[in-house]
Design a protein around this motif. Sequence first.
Motif, short mmCIF file in Angstrom:
data_model
loop_
_atom_site.label_atom_id
_atom_site.label_comp_id
_atom_site.label_asym_id
_atom_site.label_seq_id
_atom_site.Cartn_x
_atom_site.Cartn_y
_atom_site.Cartn_z
N LEU A 32 41.74 45.77 29.62
CA LEU A 32 41.49 44.41 30.09
C LEU A 32 41.42 43.47 29.01
O LEU A 32 41.81 42.42 29.49
CB LEU A 32 40.22 44.70 30.79
N ALA A 33 40.92 43.45 28.16
CA ALA A 33 40.60 42.79 26.81
C ALA A 33 41.89 42.22 26.59
O ALA A 33 42.10 40.95 26.41
CB ALA A 33 39.79 43.18 25.98
N ARG A 34 42.65 43.04 26.37
CA ARG A 34 44.35 42.62 25.94
C ARG A 34 45.00 41.82 26.92
O ARG A 34 45.51 40.89 26.37
CB ARG A 34 44.77 43.81 25.55
N ALA A 35 44.84 42.18 28.10
CA ALA A 35 45.63 41.48 29.16
C ALA A 35 44.84 40.10 29.30
O ALA A 35 45.79 39.14 29.36
CB ALA A 35 45.50 42.38 30.44
N ALA A 41 46.80 33.17 25.88
CA ALA A 41 47.73 32.76 24.96
C ALA A 41 49.03 32.48 25.51
O ALA A 41 49.87 31.86 24.80
CB ALA A 41 47.81 33.52 23.73
N SER A 42 49.41 32.71 26.85
CA SER A 42 50.58 32.51 27.44
C SER A 42 50.78 31.12 27.95
O SER A 42 52.06 31.05 28.08
CB SER A 42 50.48 33.28 28.64
N GLY A 43 50.16 30.18 27.71
CA GLY A 43 50.57 28.66 28.37
C GLY A 43 50.23 28.56 29.81
O GLY A 43 50.63 27.58 30.37
N ALA A 44 49.89 29.70 30.56
CA ALA A 44 49.85 29.66 32.17
C ALA A 44 48.59 28.49 32.24
O ALA A 44 47.75 28.33 31.39
CB ALA A 44 49.46 30.93 32.42
N SER A 45 48.57 27.95 33.20
CA SER A 45 47.70 26.60 33.59
C SER A 45 46.26 27.36 34.05
O SER A 45 45.30 26.92 33.83
CB SER A 45 48.09 25.86 34.85
N ARG A 46 46.30 28.59 34.38
CA ARG A 46 45.22 29.41 34.82
C ARG A 46 45.42 31.03 34.81
O ARG A 46 46.61 31.09 34.95
CB ARG A 46 44.55 28.92 36.13
N THR A 47 44.43 31.60 34.78
CA THR A 47 44.44 33.23 34.66
C THR A 47 43.53 33.46 35.92
O THR A 47 42.39 33.12 35.96
CB THR A 47 44.01 33.82 33.38
N VAL A 48 44.05 34.16 36.97
CA VAL A 48 43.28 34.88 37.96
C VAL A 48 43.20 36.45 37.84
O VAL A 48 43.90 36.98 37.57
CB VAL A 48 44.02 34.72 39.39
N ALA A 61 33.04 46.21 30.17
CA ALA A 61 34.10 45.24 31.18
C ALA A 61 33.35 43.84 30.90
O ALA A 61 34.25 42.70 30.86
CB ALA A 61 34.03 45.63 32.44
N LEU A 62 32.29 43.34 31.21
CA LEU A 62 31.48 42.22 31.19
C LEU A 62 31.67 41.61 29.62
O LEU A 62 32.01 40.34 29.53
CB LEU A 62 29.88 42.39 31.39
N HIS A 63 31.78 42.18 28.67
CA HIS A 63 32.02 41.84 27.19
C HIS A 63 33.37 41.19 27.24
O HIS A 63 33.63 39.99 26.75
CB HIS A 63 31.72 42.74 26.18
N ALA A 64 34.35 42.05 27.88
CA ALA A 64 35.70 41.61 28.02
C ALA A 64 36.06 40.23 28.58
O ALA A 64 36.64 39.48 28.23
CB ALA A 64 36.60 42.67 28.60
N LEU A 65 35.26 40.13 29.79
CA LEU A 65 35.37 39.05 30.65
C LEU A 65 34.67 37.92 29.85
O LEU A 65 35.17 36.62 29.91
CB LEU A 65 34.73 39.19 31.90
N LEU A 66 33.65 38.02 29.27
CA LEU A 66 32.89 36.96 28.52
C LEU A 66 33.62 36.18 27.34
O LEU A 66 33.91 35.49 27.17
CB LEU A 66 31.35 37.50 28.18
N ASP A 67 34.10 37.37 26.68
CA ASP A 67 35.25 37.05 25.57
C ASP A 67 36.41 36.23 25.95
O ASP A 67 36.80 35.24 25.68
CB ASP A 67 35.66 38.14 24.72
#
Length: 114
Positions: A32-35, A41-48, A61-67
């Motif tokens: 999850l953290a990698r994705a 870094a992809s340049g997308a306007s947002r990540t959902v 999981a929470l740590h991955a989301l916070l990072d």
Amino acid sequence: MGDEPVVTTAPHEDIALIRLRGAIDEASAPGLARALAEAAASGASRTVADLSDASFADSHALHALLDAQKLHRAAGTTLVLAGPLQTPLCWLFEVTGTAAGFRMTSSLESAMTC
């Protein structure tokens, strides 16, 4: 496939879409953290991040989301968490007091346009 964790990614117009299914824990949180880092870094306007099919998430999981939230802010893009969230995820955000740190929506559709 049961409750085996699955993280899938797909571009959608100018949005990086990450779908989670199953339990996101110590074993699956690195994926999850990698994705999420790649999305920032992809340049997308947002990540959902679609969490509607995630049945469980722990502190990893929470740590991955916070990072990821920090990475997205540094990249000048937005991270949106899409629900509806299942009870264990609601509980995680409530108990830790972290819900206010994220942009959350009640559906994937609203996350794609907010």
